[in-house]
Design an enzyme around this catalytic site. Structure first.
Site, short mmCIF file in Angstrom:
data_model
loop_
_atom_site.label_atom_id
_atom_site.label_comp_id
_atom_site.label_asym_id
_atom_site.label_seq_id
_atom_site.Cartn_x
_atom_site.Cartn_y
_atom_site.Cartn_z
N GLU A 102 0.93 -1.90 13.02
CA GLU A 102 0.95 -3.37 12.92
C GLU A 102 1.51 -4.30 13.74
O GLU A 102 1.31 -5.39 14.04
CB GLU A 102 2.30 -3.75 11.75
CG GLU A 102 1.86 -3.92 10.17
CD GLU A 102 2.87 -3.73 9.51
OE1 GLU A 102 3.69 -4.47 9.26
OE2 GLU A 102 1.99 -3.95 8.21
N TRP B 296 0.76 -1.32 -0.18
CA TRP B 296 0.46 -0.13 -0.07
C TRP B 296 0.79 1.33 0.09
O TRP B 296 0.82 2.69 -0.05
CB TRP B 296 -0.56 0.20 1.56
CG TRP B 296 -0.07 0.28 2.60
CD1 TRP B 296 0.71 0.10 3.44
CD2 TRP B 296 -0.29 1.64 3.81
NE1 TRP B 296 1.34 -0.45 4.48
CE2 TRP B 296 0.18 0.88 4.31
CE3 TRP B 296 -1.58 2.45 3.31
CZ2 TRP B 296 0.57 1.83 5.39
CZ3 TRP B 296 -1.40 2.81 4.41
CH2 TRP B 296 -0.78 3.11 5.64
N ASP B 297 2.30 0.94 0.27
CA ASP B 297 3.63 2.25 0.47
C ASP B 297 3.25 2.77 -1.31
O ASP B 297 3.25 4.51 -1.18
CB ASP B 297 4.52 1.44 0.36
CG ASP B 297 4.73 0.80 1.69
OD1 ASP B 297 3.62 0.16 1.79
OD2 ASP B 297 6.38 0.58 1.88
N LYS C 89 3.29 0.90 16.14
CA LYS C 89 4.52 0.88 14.98
C LYS C 89 4.30 2.47 14.66
O LYS C 89 5.50 2.59 14.10
CB LYS C 89 3.96 -0.63 14.28
CG LYS C 89 5.62 -0.28 13.29
CD LYS C 89 5.24 -1.44 12.06
CE LYS C 89 6.39 -1.73 11.48
NZ LYS C 89 6.33 -3.00 10.19
#
Length: 838
Positions: A510, A381-382, A622
């Site tokens: 995450e 998805w970056d 994160k």
């Protein structure tokens, strides 16, 4: 917290140059990092910044986007629907090797007596240059100048030069130019494997235990100095061919010997060199890959590429490269006068995006581009959230190519959705070939938000370009199938008049997995549903024929669109009235608080030192999750809510992901933490240049480089695209210039018009620089309007527009306090804790 706002580079070794990254001293202690920093690529082909002599290296790599091997994922315990086939980018045959021998003594930088040394990547030409003077063991001085370029205009071409001049005495010298299959070549591959052992780090690529590249053809042409190798991947069946041509220029006597075998082809140029008489070798290299085309046919393609370049002349292609990049910088440069260190780093980041994306063409954009094997060469998805904004607003044709790639995976996504018992389409969390390659579903497949991320990037692209043709003929199918997924995945509960919930998903963070009503997911799903309904209804009104074709392709029913609209309006958005914040998910506030202040630095990142179950029990992030939603869907939150949410989540966000700092910078600037915003920005700016996460050796963090642009343009530059709002101006500007900066200038391409935005302390200057109308794009603008802090401003060609800036929003001192001791939805206290033993 982010690092201090200081320049982290050793400027005695890396001097400041706003257009070049230069190294003035060889140092073997950080070879992996500098190999990444000095990589050259074009989005299809990438050559790591390894030394030509090929003896001193940490990770010697040559990568072709999408060229991968497959392997069976072995799960300790099997379950239905788990990913079955892994994919990993292959280290392609290496054409960088140019070994030098003088008096039969090899040049090896780690042991050489170097009188001079400089290596420089020029971001205006895309050429990597190295110059040195070597004193041989016998005392002879040798000047060596080499260059390396991967062409942006010729997708399959790399040009290398190697010039050797004896300075004070004659000597026999040999240049050994090679094509080497490092992936399977015994001696060097064993060394490579030892150096890049992945250990427990999931960010690294998997290593193969079998031979990957099966030799098919090798050749050295009798009537030329051309070498060739061709291979087929053992499992994926993909094929690759590489050909190298050699042109020698010298007034010395010389000869050329050629030889080839399955994994190595070599041309040895032997010269009786006189002092002051240079020997110049130009090595032209072509790579071609395919899913199943025989390597011999690919070799023909390589030959055609090199024949054309030879006929046209290398100088022409070097000039084409400079012209290409001049055009790129005219569209994409971000200028920060008076900040030369920052300016240099910004341009390196922006240049890295284009090296990852410019000629990706029919492929995706890997998380590491083509600079390393990190994350296995996968697409995430970056691309849609961090890279696509830069492409959309500066190089829209590249954005369109990236979206066309996603569209090409739509049938695979439909199959994946069916496998997970869902309607519509579910794009893979990580992939190369379209199949889900994430073996850990909790932090992989469960991130359903990728569907909304793809839809968001599509909406942003269409809004910025007006490319309705692409939307109507193809891309509307993405809206339809992703909306179907959300409508089927969610469910209704009769509470407060009825609410639509989405359970069992993972958001961007995450460190918190498989939760109910993740705020980011729900907010983005709501957007996806609304935008899909709008796209379908607009298509029906604007182009009934295209609408009918879409219905035939997708089987869409009118009732579905109505369902999307109802679900979007009733979407459950978690909010805690007591704390006045949006919980990350419906149960997030019930967890214990992790005190990052008491967590030793040697225990970071957490994922490498704590079992996932330990991390999942705590409030610790994160990466920015809710905060990212505040940026992407900012119009859905009040200013007070944004500050409250940022204050809560910032102290418990580890920043273990390089995707986090840029988002925190943007929202910190918006809510008033200007100093903190700059610190987060600088931390992100130097993620790779200063190896902030100790893994730059695995390749450039491409998403972070894209995020740097968003932090500049969306954070300090205050740009927002509100095209999903029913009324009001589509593009808004509300700058937040750092105190230390005198101005900030960036460009936006909107509906074919390039607008220059210059932010100063007390005014904003808007100017149309260029208008490049594409006949395929509808509804092109001749003027552009913005909402600037509530006032409508129209920018017209030839008329620079000045807008006074009376204030830049709130300016808060300090930073959010640690929230320990104030957490739980029912108001009871929670003590700040860390896992036992820390």
């Amino acid at each position: 917290m982010p690092p201090p706002a200081t320049d982290p580079l050793d400027r005695t070794r890396f001097p400041v140059d706003e257009w070049r990254l230069t190294e003035t001293r060889f140092d073997s202690r950080d070879l992996g990092v500098t190999e990444t920093l000095f990589s050259v690529g074009n989005g299809y082909l990438g050559l790591r910044g390894n030394y030509e002599e090929s003896r001193d290296f940490a990770t010697n790599g040559t990568f072709v986007n999408g060229f991968h091997e497959t392997w069976s994922i072995k799960h300790a315990e099997e379950a239905f629907g788990f990913a079955r086939v892994g994919q990993t980018i292959v280290n392609a045959p290496d054409a960088k090797i140019l070994r030098l021998y003088v008096d039969d003594e090899p040049l090896q930088l780690s042991t050489a007596d170097l009188e001079e040394y400089e290596r420089s990547l020029d971001m205006r030409t895309g050429v990597l240059t190295r110059s040195l003077i070597w004193r041989t063991p016998s005392g002879k001085r040798v000047k060596v100048v080499s260059t390396r370029m991967v062409s942006f205009t010729q997708r399959h071409l790399a040009v290398l030069t190697f010039e050797v001049t004896l300075l004070d005495a004659p000597a026999p010298l040999t240049i050994s130019s090679q094509l080497l299959n490092r992936q399977d070549s015994d001696s060097e591959y064993e060394l490579l494997s030892a150096l890049v052992d992945t250990g427990m780090d999931p960010r690294k690529a998997a290593q193969f235990s079998h031979r990957v590249l099966v030799p098919v053809v090798h050749a050295d042409h009798e009537d030329s100095h051309r070498l060739a190798l061709g291979f087929r991947c053992a499992e994926s069946g993909m094929t690759i061919a590489v050909t190298a041509d050699h042109h020698v220029e010298t007034e010395n006597d010389y000869s050329v010997r050629r030889e080839s075998s399955e994994d190595l082809a070599k041309a040895s140029i032997r010269v009786q060199a006189e002092p002051g008489v240079p020997v110049r070798l130009t090595k032209l290299v072509s790579y071609h890959t395919a899913r199943a085309v025989p390597p011999r046919e690919l070799l023909d393609r390589c030959d055609r590429t090199l024949d054309r370049v030879t006929e046209e002349g290398v100088a022409e292609h070097v000039a084409d490269q400079a012209a290409y990049l001049a055009d790129f910088w005219a569209r994409a440069d971000v200028e920060i006068p008076g900040q030369p260190e920052v300016q240099q780093a910004v341009r390196w980041n922006l240049f890295s995006i284009m090296q990852a994306a410019a000629r990706a063409d029919g492929a995706g954009i890997p998380a590491k581009g083509v600079t390393g094997s990190g994350y296995g060469g996968h697409y995430f998805w970056d691309t849609e959230i961090y890279v696509m904004p830069f492409l959309t607003y500066t190089s829209p044709w590249a954005a369109r190519n990236a979206l066309r790639f996603r569209h090409s995976l739509l049938n695979d996504a439909r199959r994946r959705a069916r496998e997970l018992t869902q309607k519509g389409a579910l794009f893979p969390w990580r992939t190369i070939n379209g199949e889900e390659a994430s073996a850990y579903y909790a932090a992989g497949t469960a991130q359903y938000h990728i569907d909304a991320d793809v839809a968001y990037a599509l909406s942003q692209y269409v809004g910025a370009t007006g490319d309705l043709d692409f939307l109507h003929r193809q891309a509307v199918d993405i809206f339809v199938e992703t909306a179907r997924l959300w409508a089927d995945l969610g469910f209704w509960r009769e509470e407060n008049g009825g609410a639509f919930h989405i359970h069992g998903v993972t958001g961007p963070d995450e460190y918190t997995t498989v939760v109910n009503d993740n705020l980011f997911t729900n907010v983005m799903a709501r957007f996806n549903l609304r935008r899909a309904a709008r796209a379908v209804r607009e298509l029906g009104e604007a182009d009934p024929e295209a609408y009918d074709a879409m219905v035939r392709r997708t089987g869409l029913l009118d009732l579905e669109v109505e369902e999307w609209e109802r679900a979007s309006e009733a979407m459950a958005i978690p909010f805690d009235e007591h704390l006045g914040i949006h919980p990350q998910d419906s149960h997030f506030l019930e967890r214990e608080m992790w005190d990052l202040g008491r967590t030793p630095l040697e225990k970071r990142p957490l994922l490498l030192h704590y079992h996932p179950l330990v991390i999942y029990r705590f409030q610790v992030l994160k990466q920015a999750d809710v905060v990212l939603a505040l940026y992407l869907q900012g119009e859905e939150f009040t200013t007070e809510q944004k500050k409250a949410d940022f204050d809560y989540y910032d102290p418990i966000t580890t920043g273990d992901s390089t995707l986090s700092g840029v988002v925190q910078s943007i929202i910190a600037a918006e809510v008033g933490y200007h100093d903190l915003a700059l610190r987060y920005f600088l931390g992100s700016l130097y993620v790779d240049l200063a190896d902030r996460h100790a893994n730059a050796a695995d390749g450039v963090h491409v998403a972070s480089t894209g995020g740097v642009w968003s932090a500049l343009v969306g954070g300090f530059g205050g740009f927002r695209d509100l095209g999903t709002v029913a009324d009001g101006e589509q593009w808004c500007l509300d700058p937040r210039l750092p105190d230390a900066w005198e101005s900030l200038t960036y460009r936006l391409t909107l509906r074919g018009v390039r607008v220059k935005v210059q932010v100063e302390r007390d005014q904003l200057c808007l100017e149309i620089e260029d208008a490049e109308h594409d006949g395929d794009v509808a509804d092109l603008a001749t003027e552009v309007s913005f909402d600037v802090r509530g006032e409508r401003v129209v920018v017209r060609p030839g008329q620079p527009t000045l807008v006074p800036l009376e204030h830049q929003g709130p300016r808060l001192t300090g930073e959010p306090a640690n929230p320990a001791g104030t957490r739980r939805a029912d108001g009871t206290l929670i003590a700040a804790t860390v896992p036992s033993g820390d």
